[in-house]
Design a protein around this motif. Sequence first.
Motif, PDB file in Angstrom:
ATOM      1  N   GLY A   1       0.819  -1.208   0.000  1.00 29.05           N
ATOM      2  CA  GLY A   1       0.000   0.000   0.000  1.00 29.05           C
ATOM      3  C   GLY A   1       0.852   1.257   0.000  1.00 29.05           C
ATOM      4  O   GLY A   1       0.549   2.225  -0.714  1.00 29.05           O
ATOM      5  N   VAL A   2       1.919   1.252   0.804  1.00 29.16           N
ATOM      6  CA  VAL A   2       2.815   2.412   0.860  1.00 29.16           C
ATOM      7  C   VAL A   2       3.534   2.593  -0.477  1.00 29.16           C
ATOM      8  O   VAL A   2       3.667   3.710  -0.980  1.00 29.16           O
ATOM      9  CB  VAL A   2       3.835   2.256   2.008  1.00 29.16           C
ATOM     10  CG1 VAL A   2       4.905   3.341   1.929  1.00 29.16           C
ATOM     11  CG2 VAL A   2       3.138   2.316   3.358  1.00 29.16           C
TER      12      VAL A   2
ATOM     13  N   ILE B   1      19.513   7.200   4.485  1.00 28.27           N
ATOM     14  CA  ILE B   1      18.639   8.026   5.308  1.00 28.27           C
ATOM     15  C   ILE B   1      17.484   7.135   5.762  1.00 28.27           C
ATOM     16  O   ILE B   1      16.745   6.602   4.938  1.00 28.27           O
ATOM     17  CB  ILE B   1      18.108   9.226   4.509  1.00 28.27           C
ATOM     18  CG1 ILE B   1      19.283  10.098   4.040  1.00 28.27           C
ATOM     19  CG2 ILE B   1      17.135  10.049   5.345  1.00 28.27           C
ATOM     20  CD1 ILE B   1      18.896  11.150   3.031  1.00 28.27           C
ATOM     21  N   THR B   2      17.320   6.968   7.067  1.00 29.58           N
ATOM     22  CA  THR B   2      16.405   5.960   7.594  1.00 29.58           C
ATOM     23  C   THR B   2      15.232   6.569   8.347  1.00 29.58           C
ATOM     24  O   THR B   2      15.407   7.397   9.230  1.00 29.58           O
ATOM     25  CB  THR B   2      17.159   4.992   8.532  1.00 29.58           C
ATOM     26  OG1 THR B   2      18.236   4.382   7.802  1.00 29.58           O
ATOM     27  CG2 THR B   2      16.228   3.899   9.033  1.00 29.58           C
ATOM     28  N   VAL B   3      14.031   6.134   7.955  1.00 33.33           N
ATOM     29  CA  VAL B   3      12.803   6.478   8.668  1.00 33.33           C
ATOM     30  C   VAL B   3      12.248   5.180   9.251  1.00 33.33           C
ATOM     31  O   VAL B   3      12.026   4.210   8.531  1.00 33.33           O
ATOM     32  CB  VAL B   3      11.768   7.126   7.731  1.00 33.33           C
ATOM     33  CG1 VAL B   3      10.444   7.335   8.464  1.00 33.33           C
ATOM     34  CG2 VAL B   3      12.291   8.443   7.184  1.00 33.33           C
TER      35      VAL B   3
ATOM     36  N   LEU C   1       8.418   6.845  13.484  1.00 32.97           N
ATOM     37  CA  LEU C   1       6.963   6.915  13.390  1.00 32.97           C
ATOM     38  C   LEU C   1       6.316   5.757  14.130  1.00 32.97           C
ATOM     39  O   LEU C   1       6.765   4.605  14.031  1.00 32.97           O
ATOM     40  CB  LEU C   1       6.527   6.848  11.923  1.00 32.97           C
ATOM     41  CG  LEU C   1       6.868   8.047  11.039  1.00 32.97           C
ATOM     42  CD1 LEU C   1       6.469   7.740   9.605  1.00 32.97           C
ATOM     43  CD2 LEU C   1       6.173   9.287  11.528  1.00 32.97           C
ATOM     44  N   LEU C   2       5.253   6.067  14.869  1.00 32.57           N
ATOM     45  CA  LEU C   2       4.525   5.027  15.586  1.00 32.57           C
ATOM     46  C   LEU C   2       3.357   4.531  14.749  1.00 32.57           C
ATOM     47  O   LEU C   2       2.629   5.311  14.134  1.00 32.57           O
ATOM     48  CB  LEU C   2       3.999   5.577  16.917  1.00 32.57           C
ATOM     49  CG  LEU C   2       5.047   5.813  18.010  1.00 32.57           C
ATOM     50  CD1 LEU C   2       4.377   6.451  19.221  1.00 32.57           C
ATOM     51  CD2 LEU C   2       5.726   4.516  18.409  1.00 32.57           C
TER      52      LEU C   2
ATOM     53  N   SER D   1       0.043   8.825   3.702  1.00 33.46           N
ATOM     54  CA  SER D   1       0.328  10.226   3.400  1.00 33.46           C
ATOM     55  C   SER D   1       1.327  10.820   4.395  1.00 33.46           C
ATOM     56  O   SER D   1       2.189  11.619   4.026  1.00 33.46           O
ATOM     57  CB  SER D   1      -0.957  11.049   3.406  1.00 33.46           C
ATOM     58  OG  SER D   1      -1.613  10.953   4.670  1.00 33.46           O
ATOM     59  N   ASP D   2       1.225  10.404   5.675  1.00 36.98           N
ATOM     60  CA  ASP D   2       2.171  10.891   6.685  1.00 36.98           C
ATOM     61  C   ASP D   2       3.570  10.333   6.429  1.00 36.98           C
ATOM     62  O   ASP D   2       4.576  11.033   6.620  1.00 36.98           O
ATOM     63  CB  ASP D   2       1.701  10.485   8.089  1.00 36.98           C
ATOM     64  CG  ASP D   2       0.412  11.194   8.488  1.00 36.98           C
ATOM     65  OD1 ASP D   2       0.187  12.312   8.002  1.00 36.98           O
ATOM     66  OD2 ASP D   2      -0.363  10.614   9.276  1.00 36.98           O
ATOM     67  N   ILE D   3       3.607   9.069   6.009  1.00 35.28           N
ATOM     68  CA  ILE D   3       4.904   8.452   5.681  1.00 35.28           C
ATOM     69  C   ILE D   3       5.556   9.201   4.531  1.00 35.28           C
ATOM     70  O   ILE D   3       6.748   9.534   4.575  1.00 35.28           O
ATOM     71  CB  ILE D   3       4.722   6.966   5.327  1.00 35.28           C
ATOM     72  CG1 ILE D   3       4.286   6.175   6.559  1.00 35.28           C
ATOM     73  CG2 ILE D   3       6.019   6.388   4.754  1.00 35.28           C
ATOM     74  CD1 ILE D   3       3.946   4.726   6.277  1.00 35.28           C
TER      75      ILE D   3
END
Length: 230
Positions: A17-18, A79-81, A104-105, A111-113
Motif C-alpha cells: 500500500g505504501v 537516510i532511515t525512517v 513513526l509510531l 500520506s504521513d509516511i
Amino acid sequence: MPVRLLIAEDEDPIRKGVVKYIQLHTDRFTRIYEAENGQKAVELLLKYHPDMLLLDMQMPLKNGMDVMEEARKAGLQPITVVLSGYDEFKYAQQAIKFGAKEYLLKPVRASDILDLLNCPADEYIGLEEKAENMAEEDRKQGNPLVKTAKEYMEEHYTEDISLVGVAEKLGISQGYLSTMLKSSLGLGFVEYLHQIRIDHACRFLMKRRMKWWQGLHFTGTAEIILKICA
C-alpha cells in the motif's frame, strides 16, 4: 537526481500500500525495493545501496536494529525512517543512536509516511546535485582530495577500509567522495579499491614469476590473476 528507496515491512498490505501510494503521489523515488523480512532487507541493502530506507522495527529473521547495525558495519548509511509499534522512549532513542532520522509510531497513514520521506529526499537531491557540481569543478581544476584519497587507499588497501572511513579521514561526506572518484577516475570506490588490490597482486606475482612456473597448472584465483598480469 534519482533517489533509491528500500521499504522493509513484513506486513504485505502495509508495504504494498505504501509503495503504491508513493508511486502515485511523487516522482522523487525512481527505484523502490521491497523487503518482507529483515534478512531480505540486509541483502537488498548490500546489493543495491539504496539512498533511503523505510524500516519496520519488528520483522522476522532480523529486526530493524539488526538491519541498521549490519548496514553500518558494511559502511552503508541510508537516510532511515523507522516504523514501530513501540512507543517507549528507549526504542526511539536506540533507533536514533543507530542513525534513524525519523521515528513513526504505528498505525500511520501512507500520506504521513510520504510527507516524512519527501523532506530528506529533497535534501538528499540538493546535496547530491551540489556534490556533482563541485566534483565537475574539481575535475576541471584538479582536486588534491582525489590524490589524497588515492594515496590513502594505496597505503591501506590490505585493511578493511570503506567509503565512509576514507571520507571521514578526508573530512568530507561519503557522497562527495564517491562522486569525486567517479568523476575523476571513472570508477566507484569499491571498483577502484579492487583495481588497486589486483594491481598489487599482479606486481607481486610478476616479481616471483620464474622459469619453473612453466608447465605448472594454476587453477582458480591464481589462474585468473596470472591471465590478468600476462
